[in-house]
Design a protein around this motif. Structure first.
Motif, mmCIF file in Angstrom:
data_model
loop_
_atom_site.group_PDB
_atom_site.id
_atom_site.type_symbol
_atom_site.label_atom_id
_atom_site.label_comp_id
_atom_site.label_asym_id
_atom_site.label_seq_id
_atom_site.Cartn_x
_atom_site.Cartn_y
_atom_site.Cartn_z
ATOM 1 N N GLY A 1 -0.217 3.013 -3.028
ATOM 2 C CA GLY A 1 -1.426 4.012 -2.524
ATOM 3 C C GLY A 1 -2.231 2.901 -1.894
ATOM 4 O O GLY A 1 -2.437 1.785 -1.866
ATOM 5 N N ARG A 2 -3.692 3.691 -1.948
ATOM 6 C CA ARG A 2 -4.771 2.924 -1.348
ATOM 7 C C ARG A 2 -5.114 1.792 -2.180
ATOM 8 O O ARG A 2 -5.487 1.842 -3.585
ATOM 9 N N ALA B 1 -5.087 5.310 -9.500
ATOM 10 C CA ALA B 1 -3.953 4.665 -9.563
ATOM 11 C C ALA B 1 -3.865 3.635 -10.634
ATOM 12 O O ALA B 1 -4.632 3.118 -11.119
ATOM 13 N N PRO C 1 -4.609 -0.894 -7.034
ATOM 14 C CA PRO C 1 -5.117 0.490 -6.338
ATOM 15 C C PRO C 1 -6.426 0.678 -6.766
ATOM 16 O O PRO C 1 -7.115 0.449 -7.859
ATOM 17 N N GLN D 1 0.698 -1.249 0.068
ATOM 18 C CA GLN D 1 -0.059 0.005 0.087
ATOM 19 C C GLN D 1 1.002 1.068 0.010
ATOM 20 O O GLN D 1 0.565 2.233 -0.867
#
Length: 312
Positions: free
Chosen positions: A283-284, A304, A300, A279
């Motif tokens: 990212g998320r 992303a 993601p 992560q």
């Protein structure tokens, strides 16, 4: 002429008779004189040659058999039709083991047996009828003489919620779909892909896969199954799970993970050990695909790109 004495006359007559009768001159066909023998006494036994004691025993046995038959006949009639043997009131039925199934649902199966002797009740049929109730896994029905019944139930144990059309029901380890009780409070994940449209044997196999997954992740981290919110079994070769607690046991972020169909404990351990790192890099995270050997696909959110990470 000199007169002969009587004895001399008898001797002279016998001598003359002997001269006249010569045995060799008598033919073979002329019967000879035989002295009569004493007759033999023949005793005949009455009643076919058997003694009175034999027939007395036969008579005794016959009387005893008749008495037993008479007693059995009237005893059976008493047991089958006597008022003291009849099932007259619901209170005569003892019920144990029911927590979800109501007493009324059980007594409904015995309506036809009202005012009938408990000995005339088809217990196997009644047991089979009880086991047709979805929540009852097995039932035992016993007579308690003179006029009572004992029923013991084993109810099914649900292990997950299931989407059944537009409703949410429960499902047990054998793939039996159960109505959701109004007053019961269950905490389970929601399982999809095991609706009533699927044959029961296939539902059972898919539920076995679900149970294996839940057991394996508990071995890696205690309480991990509490973080599973939804399991999709629509494609048995790809178990898809929505779960939280990946970055930490209290992490609320929900992530969809593709676990494939085996090796759940190893894949879950790799997931919790590396999720924070993945992560940080992407990212998320929206979803992670662990189906492929030695490769993890991290997806993601829509803002992303997709990252493929190879594992050692």
């Amino acid at each position: 002429m000199e007169r002969l004495k009587p004895m001399q006359r008898n001797a002279t007559a016998a001598a003359e008779a002997g001269e006249r009768y010569r045995p060799e001159l008598v033919g073979d066909d002329e019967p000879r004189y035989l002295r009569r023998q004493k007759p033999v006494e023949i005793r005949r036994r009455k009643l076919g040659g058997r003694g009175w004691m034999f027939y007395r025993r036969v008579l005794l046995f016959a009387a005893t058999g008749a008495a037993i038959t008479f007693a059995a006949y009237y005893g059976t009639r008493f047991l089958l039709y006597s008022p003291s043997m009849l099932l007259l009131k619901p209170e005569q039925i003892e019920l144990t083991g029911n927590h979800i199934v109501t007493r009324e649902a059980v007594l409904k199966q015995f309506v036809e047996d009202r005012s009938r002797s408990v000995l005339r009740m088809p217990l196997d049929l009644r047991r089979s009828q009880l086991e047709q109730i979805p929540w009852i896994e097995s039932a035992t029905v016993e007579r308690i003489l003179p006029n009572r019944l004992r029923i013991e139930l084993i109810e099914r144990t649900p292990i997950a919620f299931v989407r059944n059309g537009d409703e949410v029901a429960l499902i047990d380890p054998h793939g039996v779909i159960l109505d959701r009780p109004r007053d019961a409070d269950f905490q389970f994940p929601i399982v999809t892909g095991v609706s009533e449209d699927l044959p029961r044997d296939q539902r059972e196999k898919r539920i076995e896969l679900y149970q294996e997954f839940m057991k394996d992740i508990e071995l890696v981290r205690g309480g991990a199954s509490q973080n599973v919110s939804e399991v999709d079994l629509s494609v048995p070769r790809d178990l898809r799970v929505v779960m939280t607690g990946l970055a930490s046991p209290t992490d609320p972020q929900a992530v969809t993970v593709h676990f494939g169909s085996s090796g759940f404990s190893g894949k879950y351990k790799m997931l919790v050990d590396n999720f924070a790192q993945w992560q940080d890099h992407t990212g998320r995270v929206q979803s992670i695909d662990l189906q492929y050997a030695r490769q993890v696909v991290v997806n993601p959110d829509s803002s992303a790109g997709t990252v493929a990470a190879r594992t050692k």
